[in-house]
Scaffold this active site. Structure first.
Site, PDB file in Angstrom:
ATOM      1  N   ASN A 150      -5.743   7.257   1.736  1.00 45.09           N
ATOM      2  CA  ASN A 150      -5.612   6.524   0.505  1.00 45.09           C
ATOM      3  C   ASN A 150      -6.746   5.321   0.768  1.00 45.09           C
ATOM      4  O   ASN A 150      -6.804   4.649   1.961  1.00 45.09           O
ATOM      5  CB  ASN A 150      -4.345   5.718   0.683  1.00 45.09           C
ATOM      6  CG  ASN A 150      -4.061   4.703  -0.671  1.00 45.09           C
ATOM      7  OD1 ASN A 150      -5.115   4.169  -1.038  1.00 45.09           O
ATOM      8  ND2 ASN A 150      -2.813   4.827  -1.047  1.00 45.09           N
ATOM      9  N   GLU A 178      10.579   2.671  -8.326  1.00 44.86           N
ATOM     10  CA  GLU A 178       9.095   3.300  -8.178  1.00 44.86           C
ATOM     11  C   GLU A 178       8.526   3.133  -9.554  1.00 44.86           C
ATOM     12  O   GLU A 178       7.434   2.821  -9.585  1.00 44.86           O
ATOM     13  CB  GLU A 178       9.114   4.509  -7.723  1.00 44.86           C
ATOM     14  CG  GLU A 178       8.104   5.343  -7.387  1.00 44.86           C
ATOM     15  CD  GLU A 178       7.191   4.526  -6.319  1.00 44.86           C
ATOM     16  OE1 GLU A 178       6.102   4.559  -6.373  1.00 44.86           O
ATOM     17  OE2 GLU A 178       7.948   4.162  -5.459  1.00 44.86           O
ATOM     18  N   VAL A 229       0.883  -1.139  -0.093  1.00 43.60           N
ATOM     19  CA  VAL A 229      -0.009   0.081   0.017  1.00 43.60           C
ATOM     20  C   VAL A 229       0.962   1.129   0.052  1.00 43.60           C
ATOM     21  O   VAL A 229       1.536   1.397   1.102  1.00 43.60           O
ATOM     22  CB  VAL A 229      -0.933  -0.003   1.205  1.00 43.60           C
ATOM     23  CG1 VAL A 229      -1.833   1.306   1.156  1.00 43.60           C
ATOM     24  CG2 VAL A 229      -1.655  -1.285   1.340  1.00 43.60           C
ATOM     25  N   GLU A 230       0.899   1.808  -1.198  1.00 48.47           N
ATOM     26  CA  GLU A 230       1.983   3.077  -1.289  1.00 48.47           C
ATOM     27  C   GLU A 230       1.253   4.370  -1.009  1.00 48.47           C
ATOM     28  O   GLU A 230       0.125   4.489  -1.742  1.00 48.47           O
ATOM     29  CB  GLU A 230       2.393   2.832  -2.756  1.00 48.47           C
ATOM     30  CG  GLU A 230       3.436   1.761  -2.833  1.00 48.47           C
ATOM     31  CD  GLU A 230       4.537   1.872  -4.036  1.00 48.47           C
ATOM     32  OE1 GLU A 230       5.019   2.966  -3.893  1.00 48.47           O
ATOM     33  OE2 GLU A 230       4.794   0.878  -4.612  1.00 48.47           O
ATOM     34  N   GLY A 231       1.599   5.266  -0.264  1.00 48.73           N
ATOM     35  CA  GLY A 231       0.836   6.432   0.119  1.00 48.73           C
ATOM     36  C   GLY A 231       0.073   6.495   1.146  1.00 48.73           C
ATOM     37  O   GLY A 231      -1.240   6.452   1.282  1.00 48.73           O
TER      38      GLY A 231
END
Length: 474
Positions: free
Chosen positions: A99, A195, A90-92
């Site tokens: 998010n 990324e 889970v990015e952010g």
């Protein structure tokens, strides 16, 4: 992923559509046909279908090519562990906005682990000869931070003045900070390729600096390490509108698995869809959620997992991630030890991208294992044990995906990007690659499904179908 040799995504997309889609005179079916057929039960397709259902459009049908839902969010069993083949983070997290995926993960109590990259400078290995001095690696990391700040300011200025986009590499050249040594390339790879899954020479500056995911949702990342799998978030969304049995399994007849679509024809009055098994389905509209890789076949990313009989790498706080600096950019550069996620399992994860990942996917696993062991022995000595197994995901070779996620390349304007999700007649599109700000992310897939459905809903309810383009030459 978008092929960096293709300068116009929309041209490639429409070229494919010209082959796959053709005008066809469709007679009115005697039986009631679905209002919308959604092709694909990944996060975008499920999110779009739920949004349609929430708007009262419940006469839908979902056709999924595989035997499961989830798309590129997929767990598998490896060495007695439940591991992720695709999306893993889970990015952010931790920013001013929530998010939506992080919210779901917490609602269903998926087990996650904060990814701590702070000590990478103390865990960066030479091609031969052990660790770099922490001060040397940290100096380069700090220098890169200055380049990133310069790039973000330049991107903001170019956008404000409506200037032509440039690549991230061009910004680096303007700052006179183009990496050339193995250590410089490793740290540059860690910051960009890790990324975006493509190098700075390919990646758009204006659309990635600053990156909306981190600017809006926060800079923290959490690794999903739950036996239920990251795909549980897709099931969570699906079960909000699809019926289930008492065991929680989806039994809704509007979801059909093992239905690979081979042809779509459309006219002003409807669409006809044919599947690989010979079935024919009719609907008023269709929502397609294929990966951009299916339309433009380029590999993005792959992550081999390796278990060992015992642990020989550093453990404890500040040792989760380590880098390997090789003269060949991207040669098994990013490593992660998974002791917190899988205690006692002695598993390492290495990420490679772009051409290197394509090369590795095409060779036997035994060759990959030999290469990996050579790298590990260069870092930790010749007396380390052999890996007991290796897992190499092959998303590029999978005909239903052709890669893992998209990147926004230099040379593609926002207008061209918008055309990728623009409807063609009664054919609508969704997928993480259609997300304006969050392409390449799970939350991008989820939000894209909502956005695409909201384009279609007024067309169904009010006849307000104003966002159409036609294939070239029609």
């Amino acid at each position: 992923m978008v092929n960096n040799k293709e300068r116009s995504m929309v041209a490639s997309l429409l070229a494919v559509m010209a082959v796959v889609l053709s005008f066809f005179s469709i007679a009115q079916a005697a039986a009631k046909v679905p209002t919308v057929i959604v092709v694909g039960a990944g996060m975008s397709g499920i999110s779009a279908a739920k949004t349609l259902s929430d708007a009262g459009i419940k006469n839908i049908l979902i056709l999924e090519a595989t035997d499961r839902i989830g798309g590129r969010i997929h767990k598998t069993n490896f060495a007695g562990l439940s591991v992720e083949m695709g999306a893993n983070w889970v990015e952010g997290v931790g920013g001013s906005e929530m998010n939506p995926i992080w919210e779901m993960v917490n609602k269903i109590k998926l087990k996650t682990f904060f990814s701590d990259y702070d000590n990478v400078s103390s865990n960066t290995y030479k091609q031969v000869g052990g660790l770099y001095a922490e001060s040397v690696a940290q100096h380069l990391l700090d220098s890169l931070d200055n380049v990133v700040e310069f790039s973000e300011n330049l991107s903001t200025l170019l956008t404000a003045k409506k200037q032509e986009d440039i690549s991230v590499l061009t910004a680096q050249r303007l700052k006179n900070r183009v990496p050339s040594t193995p250590l410089e390339m490793a740290i540059d790879y860690y910051n960009y390729d890790y990324e975006f899954a493509e190098p700075p020479r390919v990646t758009s500056l204006q659309n990635t600096a600053p990156l909306p995911t981190f600017a809006n949702f926060g800079e923290d990342l959490y690794f999903v390490g739950d036996s239920r799998g990251y795909e549980s978030v897709v099931h969570y969304v699906a079960k909000q509108f699809l019926t289930t049995n008492k065991d929680g399994q989806i039994t809704d007849p509007r979801l059909l698995l093992n239905k690979a679509v081979v042809q779509i024809t459309y006219s002003p009055s409807g669409v006809i869809i044919k599947t690989e098994d010979g079935s024919v389905y009719r609907a008023e509209y269709v929502m397609l959620s294929p990966s951009i890789g299916v339309l433009q076949s380029t590999l993005i990313d792959f992550k081999p997992d390796l278990p060992f009989p015992y642990k020989f790498w550093p453990a404890g706080n500040g040792t989760e991630f380590f880098l390997y600096a090789h003269e060949k950019r991207g040669y098994y550069t990013i490593w992660q030890q998974l002791e917190r996620e899988y205690p006692g399992a002695n598993v390492l994860l290495v990420t490679v991208t772009d051409d290197e990942s394509k090369r590795i996917e095409q060779q036997p696993d035994s060759d990959t294992k030999a290469e990996v062991m050579g790298v590990l022995r260069a870092m930790f000595g010749k007396n380390i044990p052999e890996a007991t197994d290796i897992l190499v995901p092959r998303w590029w070779s999978n005909r239903f995906y052709k890669g893992t996620f998209s990147n926004w390349p230099i040379g593609v304007s926002r207008f061209e990007f918008d055309q990728i999700r623009a409807p063609v007649g009664r054919v609508y599109f969704t997928g993480e690659h259609t997300s304006q700000h969050y392409n390449g992310y799970v939350h991008g897939a989820y939000l894209a499904g909502i956005d695409s459905a909201n384009i279609l809903i007024p067309c169904i309810k009010k006849g307000a179908c104003t966002y159409h383009v036609q294939p070239k030459g029609t």
